[in-house]
Structure formats: C-alpha cells, structure tokens
Write an enzyme that holds these catalytic residues in place. Structure first.
Site, PDB file in Angstrom:
ATOM      1  N   THR A  54       0.830  -1.307   0.054  1.00 51.23           N
ATOM      2  CA  THR A  54      -0.154   0.050  -0.015  1.00 51.23           C
ATOM      3  C   THR A  54       0.912   1.156  -0.084  1.00 51.23           C
ATOM      4  OG1 THR A  54      -1.850  -1.018   1.164  1.00 51.23           O
ATOM      5  CG2 THR A  54      -1.565   1.338   1.409  1.00 51.23           C
TER       6      THR A  54
ATOM      7  N   ILE B 219     -13.098  -4.631   1.107  1.00 52.40           N
ATOM      8  CA  ILE B 219     -12.619  -3.162   1.429  1.00 52.40           C
ATOM      9  C   ILE B 219     -11.761  -3.108   2.348  1.00 52.40           C
ATOM     10  CG2 ILE B 219     -13.281  -0.860   1.549  1.00 52.40           C
ATOM     11  CD1 ILE B 219     -15.780  -1.343  -0.098  1.00 52.40           C
ATOM     12  N   GLY B 220     -10.263  -2.593   2.305  1.00 53.59           N
ATOM     13  CA  GLY B 220      -9.863  -2.328   3.533  1.00 53.59           C
ATOM     14  C   GLY B 220      -9.803  -0.793   4.195  1.00 53.59           C
ATOM     15  N   ASP B 221      -8.724  -0.595   4.753  1.00 51.25           N
ATOM     16  CA  ASP B 221      -8.573   0.733   5.583  1.00 51.25           C
ATOM     17  C   ASP B 221      -8.502   1.847   4.637  1.00 51.25           C
ATOM     18  OD1 ASP B 221      -5.636   1.584   6.220  1.00 51.25           O
ATOM     19  OD2 ASP B 221      -5.804  -0.342   5.450  1.00 51.25           O
TER      20      ASP B 221
ATOM     21  N   GLY C 215      -0.835  -1.515   6.712  1.00 51.73           N
ATOM     22  CA  GLY C 215      -0.621  -2.545   7.433  1.00 51.73           C
ATOM     23  C   GLY C 215      -1.716  -3.468   7.410  1.00 51.73           C
ATOM     24  N   LYS C 216      -2.225  -4.140   8.416  1.00 51.54           N
ATOM     25  CA  LYS C 216      -3.393  -4.767   8.369  1.00 51.54           C
ATOM     26  C   LYS C 216      -4.834  -4.389   8.471  1.00 51.54           C
ATOM     27  CE  LYS C 216      -1.086  -8.697  10.054  1.00 51.54           C
ATOM     28  NZ  LYS C 216      -0.715  -9.992  11.197  1.00 51.54           N
ATOM     29  N   GLY C 217      -5.407  -4.191   7.317  1.00 48.72           N
ATOM     30  CA  GLY C 217      -6.635  -3.277   7.170  1.00 48.72           C
ATOM     31  C   GLY C 217      -7.582  -3.308   8.236  1.00 48.72           C
TER      32      GLY C 217
END
Length: 321
Positions: A187, A216-218, A238-240
């Site tokens: 990202t 959908i992620g962050d 990072g981890k969404g």
C-alpha cells in the site's frame, strides 16, 4: 519549521533477507518519489497537489501494490482503492473496486471536487471515471506475470497473502504470511505540509493477494487509512481490519487535539498502544513542519524530507533504534 513530506510503500513482516532484486527497485522508487514531492513543494505546489502527484508516481510503479502493481483477487481480477484529504477544509474523496482507472488517487480527488459525496465504489466509481474523462485502460494492463504467480501461490496455500511473498523461491520461510494473511504490504501513501501549515494526505492500494471479491480495506476509509486536519496529516498501512478497528489516522489527530500530544508522541502512542504489534505503520506530518514515521511491524518502506535539510529513506529500524 517549514515544509515537510513523508511517504510509505507498506508496512509488515518484511524480512531483512528480502532479495536485492525485490528491495532495490522499491528503494529506488521511494527515492524518486521523494524527489518529486520535494521539488513540487519547493515549487510552491499545494500539499493536496503534492500528495496526489507522489501517489500517482507510486501507482505507476509496478513494484508497489497500487495502480499498475495491484495484486489480484481470488478470481484473478483487480480491485483498486484510494482516498485523499485536505487538512484545512477537511474535504476528502475516496474510491473502491476500480478495475480500469490508471490512477485511483486522481479519481478520489475528483470525487472530492466534482461530487457532493465522499466515497464512490465499483460500477458507480467506474462510471464516474468515464464521465470525467480520467485515463482508463483495459484491466489486463494491471495484471502482471508476477502477480499471476503470486495468486497461484496463494491459492495453492489456500490463503490470502502478503504481496512480496516470493512466487518461486518457496524455501524462504521468513516471507511466509501470518495465519490470517491479511497484510497490505505495498500500500502506498504520502503526507505533506507547506511552509504555511497547509496539510494533505493520500493513500492508495490494490488490496490483498487472493482476497475475496468486494473486500474493502482501511485505505479508502477516512479516519482509518487516511486523515488530515489543521493539526496533522496521516497515511496508514498494515493490516486493514486492525487499522479500521483502531481508527488509526484519526486517533493521531485526536491525541494532538484533545490531549495536547506532539505529533511524534501521538503517532507513537497509537502505534504502540492502540493497535496490536505487527499490524500497523504510518507516516505523518504536522502543521509545524514536524514529521514522523512510526510502525510496530518488522519494517516499513518509507521516506521523508523537511525544509531544514533532513531526509531519510529506509525499510527497517535505523541503528540508533
């Protein structure tokens, strides 16, 4: 203190043994994009223009998981997402589910400037892109051989997967993803402040290897992956799901606003206390020209520069840390 800029190319369990052919192109991209941003700030470009410009450059680089380098869903398709925010006005725009847009970050800005909305996704976002005449290509443009191999490897392992996992060298166990595999390595994001204290933030991603279609992620979530106000600008990676639960980008600003913490203190608190270790990294700048790049992962592809001459390009913790 003057202008400042910071950018990232993802945070996660990046092994120190990462092969040179995978590390060096990313470092070169960070160096190039940092120069692009610094030159734009010196040329009196607005922070909003600067972060869009830098993220476009990162989207056009196939070595990062955004735009041209976006990874594939479990169906072998592309779903890109991005968001952008102006600090002074809190105007923002976000997009998800893009399959043909060359630069998602520019479409996010158009959502901000040309619609009454903040967030458009999937067919509606694609239709809006065509209406606005933004550059689009056949989705095959984004499907690289390397990402086809990554998807194949992820399917064989029956998991979603970090995007830098070696598709061929299967003995490098240090690059094996975690059990849940939900890491957005690659990202990209950029934050900038000019000498007048104007702030902006932008973030873009291709998501996860072998992710469910529609996930959908962050990255496009305002307050999670991206945030800017009159105090600071933040872009997270990072981890969404962990970033969304922690409202990471907004929390940095809130700690400055309501607790009176400095930028560095606020970022450190969010990274170390609000999100479980191994889940998040962020870059941030303040209206005073301060810059910080914090993470609780093994490493984060990152770069920054300030008007007083400081600059840094790094992946892992520096020696003094």
């Amino acid at each position: 203190m003057g202008w400042a800029i910071a950018l990232h190319g993802g945070a996660g369990d990046i092994p120190v043994s990462l092969a040179a052919e995978r590390r060096q192109p990313r470092e070169a991209a960070l160096r190039h994009c940092l120069k692009v941003g610094v030159d734009a700030l010196k040329a009196q470009k607005s922070p909003l223009d600067v972060v869009e410009l830098v993220v476009r450059e990162l989207e056009n680089n196939p070595h990062y998981n955004a735009g041209r380098g976006s990874v594939l869903t479990r169906e072998g398709t592309i779903e890109m997402e991005a968001s952008i925010m102006d600090g002074n006005t809190k105007r923002c725009g976000a997009v998800s589910g893009l399959t043909t847009v060359v630069n998602p970050i520019s479409l996010a800005r158009l959502v901000m400037e040309k619609t009454p909305h903040i967030y458009l996704a999937f067919d509606g976002a694609e239709r809006f892109a065509r209406e606005q005449g933004i550059e689009t290509v056949d989705s095959s443009h984004f499907i690289t051989q390397e990402n086809i191999e990554r998807l194949k490897q992820a399917k064989e392992a029956n998991r979603v997967q970090i995007d830098y996992t070696q598709p061929i060298q299967k003995d490098e166990k240090k690059e094996t993803p975690t059990a849940d595999g939900d890491s957005q390595i690659g990202t990209v994001g950029c934050v900038a402040v000019d000498s007048h204290g104007n702030l902006a933030s932008a973030t873009s991603t291709g998501g996860l290897v072998n992710k469910m279609v529609g996930r959908i992620g962050d990255t496009p979530i305002i307050g999670a992956g991206t945030y800017a106000n009159n105090l600071c600008a933040v872009s997270a990676t990072g981890k969404g799901e962990a970033i969304m639960r922690g409202t990471v980008a907004r929390d940095v600003a809130a700690l400055m606003e309501f607790k009176g913490l400095s930028l560095k203190e606020a970022a450190a608190y969010v990274v170390e206390e609000c999100v479980p270790r191994g889940n998040v990294g962020l870059v941030a700048v303040s209206a005073k020209g301060e810059v910080t790049m914090a993470y609780n992962t093994t490493g984060m592809f990152r770069a920054c520069a300030t008007e007083d001459g400081y600059s840094e390009i790094a992946i892992w913790p520096s020696v003094q840390n």
